[in-house]
Design a protein around this motif. Structure first.
Motif, PDB file in Angstrom:
ATOM      1  N   LEU A  14     104.455 130.582   8.091  1.00 55.95           N
ATOM      2  CA  LEU A  14     104.449 129.794   9.314  1.00 55.95           C
ATOM      3  C   LEU A  14     103.276 128.838   9.331  1.00 55.95           C
ATOM      4  O   LEU A  14     102.188 129.151   8.860  1.00 55.95           O
ATOM      5  CB  LEU A  14     104.389 130.716  10.531  1.00 55.95           C
ATOM      6  N   GLN A  15     103.514 127.670   9.890  1.00 56.41           N
ATOM      7  CA  GLN A  15     102.473 126.653   9.998  1.00 56.41           C
ATOM      8  C   GLN A  15     101.945 126.627  11.431  1.00 56.41           C
ATOM      9  O   GLN A  15     102.721 126.653  12.373  1.00 56.41           O
ATOM     10  CB  GLN A  15     103.038 125.276   9.645  1.00 56.41           C
ATOM     11  N   GLY A  16     100.649 126.535  11.613  1.00 49.97           N
ATOM     12  CA  GLY A  16     100.053 126.448  12.936  1.00 49.97           C
ATOM     13  C   GLY A  16      99.958 127.798  13.620  1.00 49.97           C
ATOM     14  O   GLY A  16     100.408 128.825  13.124  1.00 49.97           O
ATOM     15  N   SER A  17      99.377 127.757  14.822  1.00 49.60           N
ATOM     16  CA  SER A  17      99.221 128.989  15.597  1.00 49.60           C
ATOM     17  C   SER A  17     100.475 129.236  16.428  1.00 49.60           C
ATOM     18  O   SER A  17     101.357 128.383  16.523  1.00 49.60           O
ATOM     19  CB  SER A  17      98.009 128.876  16.519  1.00 49.60           C
ATOM     20  N   ASP A  18     100.537 130.406  17.045  1.00 42.23           N
ATOM     21  CA  ASP A  18     101.669 130.734  17.910  1.00 42.23           C
ATOM     22  C   ASP A  18     101.784 129.726  19.050  1.00 42.23           C
ATOM     23  O   ASP A  18     102.877 129.265  19.377  1.00 42.23           O
ATOM     24  CB  ASP A  18     101.522 132.138  18.492  1.00 42.23           C
ATOM     25  N   LEU A  19     100.652 129.388  19.638  1.00 42.55           N
ATOM     26  CA  LEU A  19     100.651 128.458  20.769  1.00 42.55           C
ATOM     27  C   LEU A  19     101.157 127.076  20.355  1.00 42.55           C
ATOM     28  O   LEU A  19     101.944 126.454  21.072  1.00 42.55           O
ATOM     29  CB  LEU A  19      99.247 128.360  21.366  1.00 42.55           C
ATOM     30  N   GLN A  20     100.768 126.616  19.180  1.00 44.82           N
ATOM     31  CA  GLN A  20     101.245 125.320  18.693  1.00 44.82           C
ATOM     32  C   GLN A  20     102.755 125.333  18.470  1.00 44.82           C
ATOM     33  O   GLN A  20     103.451 124.364  18.797  1.00 44.82           O
ATOM     34  CB  GLN A  20     100.534 124.939  17.399  1.00 44.82           C
ATOM     35  N   ARG A  21     103.267 126.425  17.920  1.00 44.92           N
ATOM     36  CA  ARG A  21     104.710 126.520  17.682  1.00 44.92           C
ATOM     37  C   ARG A  21     105.478 126.590  18.996  1.00 44.92           C
ATOM     38  O   ARG A  21     106.542 125.974  19.139  1.00 44.92           O
ATOM     39  CB  ARG A  21     105.020 127.723  16.798  1.00 44.92           C
ATOM     40  N   ILE A  22     104.944 127.311  19.988  1.00 50.58           N
ATOM     41  CA  ILE A  22     105.593 127.392  21.296  1.00 50.58           C
ATOM     42  C   ILE A  22     105.609 126.019  21.955  1.00 50.58           C
ATOM     43  O   ILE A  22     106.623 125.598  22.527  1.00 50.58           O
ATOM     44  CB  ILE A  22     104.898 128.433  22.188  1.00 50.58           C
ATOM     45  N   ARG A  23     104.498 125.306  21.876  1.00 53.12           N
ATOM     46  CA  ARG A  23     104.427 123.962  22.467  1.00 53.12           C
ATOM     47  C   ARG A  23     105.427 123.021  21.808  1.00 53.12           C
ATOM     48  O   ARG A  23     106.111 122.244  22.478  1.00 53.12           O
ATOM     49  CB  ARG A  23     103.023 123.398  22.349  1.00 53.12           C
ATOM     50  N   SER A  24     105.508 123.048  20.485  1.00 52.62           N
ATOM     51  CA  SER A  24     106.441 122.145  19.808  1.00 52.62           C
ATOM     52  C   SER A  24     107.883 122.500  20.149  1.00 52.62           C
ATOM     53  O   SER A  24     108.730 121.612  20.304  1.00 52.62           O
ATOM     54  CB  SER A  24     106.218 122.173  18.297  1.00 52.62           C
ATOM     55  N   ASP A  25     108.189 123.785  20.308  1.00 55.08           N
ATOM     56  CA  ASP A  25     109.534 124.193  20.716  1.00 55.08           C
ATOM     57  C   ASP A  25     109.854 123.684  22.109  1.00 55.08           C
ATOM     58  O   ASP A  25     110.951 123.183  22.363  1.00 55.08           O
ATOM     59  CB  ASP A  25     109.683 125.719  20.686  1.00 55.08           C
ATOM     60  N   SER A  26     108.880 123.788  23.028  1.00 52.58           N
ATOM     61  CA  SER A  26     109.136 123.351  24.398  1.00 52.58           C
ATOM     62  C   SER A  26     109.301 121.835  24.459  1.00 52.58           C
ATOM     63  O   SER A  26     110.113 121.329  25.239  1.00 52.58           O
ATOM     64  CB  SER A  26     108.031 123.820  25.343  1.00 52.58           C
ATOM     65  N   ASN A  62     113.009 117.335  25.175  1.00 55.79           N
ATOM     66  CA  ASN A  62     113.659 116.113  24.691  1.00 55.79           C
ATOM     67  C   ASN A  62     115.175 116.257  24.689  1.00 55.79           C
ATOM     68  O   ASN A  62     115.894 115.316  25.041  1.00 55.79           O
ATOM     69  CB  ASN A  62     113.162 115.755  23.291  1.00 55.79           C
ATOM     70  N   THR A  63     115.661 117.422  24.322  1.00 51.92           N
ATOM     71  CA  THR A  63     117.100 117.652  24.338  1.00 51.92           C
ATOM     72  C   THR A  63     117.639 117.566  25.758  1.00 51.92           C
ATOM     73  O   THR A  63     118.668 116.923  26.008  1.00 51.92           O
ATOM     74  CB  THR A  63     117.433 119.035  23.732  1.00 51.92           C
ATOM     75  N   PHE A  64     116.938 118.181  26.712  1.00 51.98           N
ATOM     76  CA  PHE A  64     117.357 118.097  28.114  1.00 51.98           C
ATOM     77  C   PHE A  64     117.366 116.643  28.590  1.00 51.98           C
ATOM     78  O   PHE A  64     118.274 116.204  29.280  1.00 51.98           O
ATOM     79  CB  PHE A  64     116.442 118.929  29.014  1.00 51.98           C
ATOM     80  N   LYS A  65     116.343 115.898  28.197  1.00 46.82           N
ATOM     81  CA  LYS A  65     116.249 114.501  28.615  1.00 46.82           C
ATOM     82  C   LYS A  65     117.450 113.705  28.106  1.00 46.82           C
ATOM     83  O   LYS A  65     118.059 112.930  28.852  1.00 46.82           O
ATOM     84  CB  LYS A  65     114.947 113.895  28.093  1.00 46.82           C
ATOM     85  N   HIS A  66     117.823 113.922  26.844  1.00 49.38           N
ATOM     86  CA  HIS A  66     118.968 113.210  26.271  1.00 49.38           C
ATOM     87  C   HIS A  66     120.275 113.618  26.955  1.00 49.38           C
ATOM     88  O   HIS A  66     121.121 112.769  27.237  1.00 49.38           O
ATOM     89  CB  HIS A  66     119.063 113.465  24.769  1.00 49.38           C
ATOM     90  N   ARG A 111     110.622 119.998  22.027  1.00 46.32           N
ATOM     91  CA  ARG A 111     111.965 119.726  21.510  1.00 46.32           C
ATOM     92  C   ARG A 111     113.035 120.057  22.541  1.00 46.32           C
ATOM     93  O   ARG A 111     114.002 119.313  22.706  1.00 46.32           O
ATOM     94  CB  ARG A 111     112.210 120.512  20.225  1.00 46.32           C
ATOM     95  N   VAL A 112     112.869 121.163  23.240  1.00 42.41           N
ATOM     96  CA  VAL A 112     113.842 121.530  24.281  1.00 42.41           C
ATOM     97  C   VAL A 112     113.822 120.500  25.398  1.00 42.41           C
ATOM     98  O   VAL A 112     114.873 120.071  25.887  1.00 42.41           O
ATOM     99  CB  VAL A 112     113.544 122.951  24.825  1.00 42.41           C
TER     100      VAL A 112
END
Length: 65
Positions: free
Chosen positions: A30-42, A47-51, A44-45
């Motif tokens: 895994l790349q980055g910390s848990d917090l970084q991965r959670i932030r990037s997931d949120s 952006n998907t909602f926005k689209h 992306r989610v």
């Protein structure tokens, strides 16, 4: 003779099965910390909602025309 080959193949597959269970699983590093991965997931989610909201609102305005 067909049944003997099938039984032998099944027996060999059954004997080989424990070796696949006992092997060490390979995980992706895994790349980055848990917090970084959670932030990037949120992000992306979000952006998907926005689209989806933009797409659905444009459908709604087209249907009102």
């Amino acid at each position: 003779m067909k049944h003997a080959k099938a039984i032998l193949a099944g027996l060999l597959a059954g004997l080989a099965a424990p070796s696949t269970i006992a092997s060490t699983p390979r995980y992706l590093e895994l790349q980055g910390s848990d917090l970084q991965r959670i932030r990037s997931d949120s992000v992306r989610v979000g952006n998907t909602f926005k689209h989806v909201i933009a797409r659905e609102s444009s459908k709604k305005t087209k249907s009102n025309d």
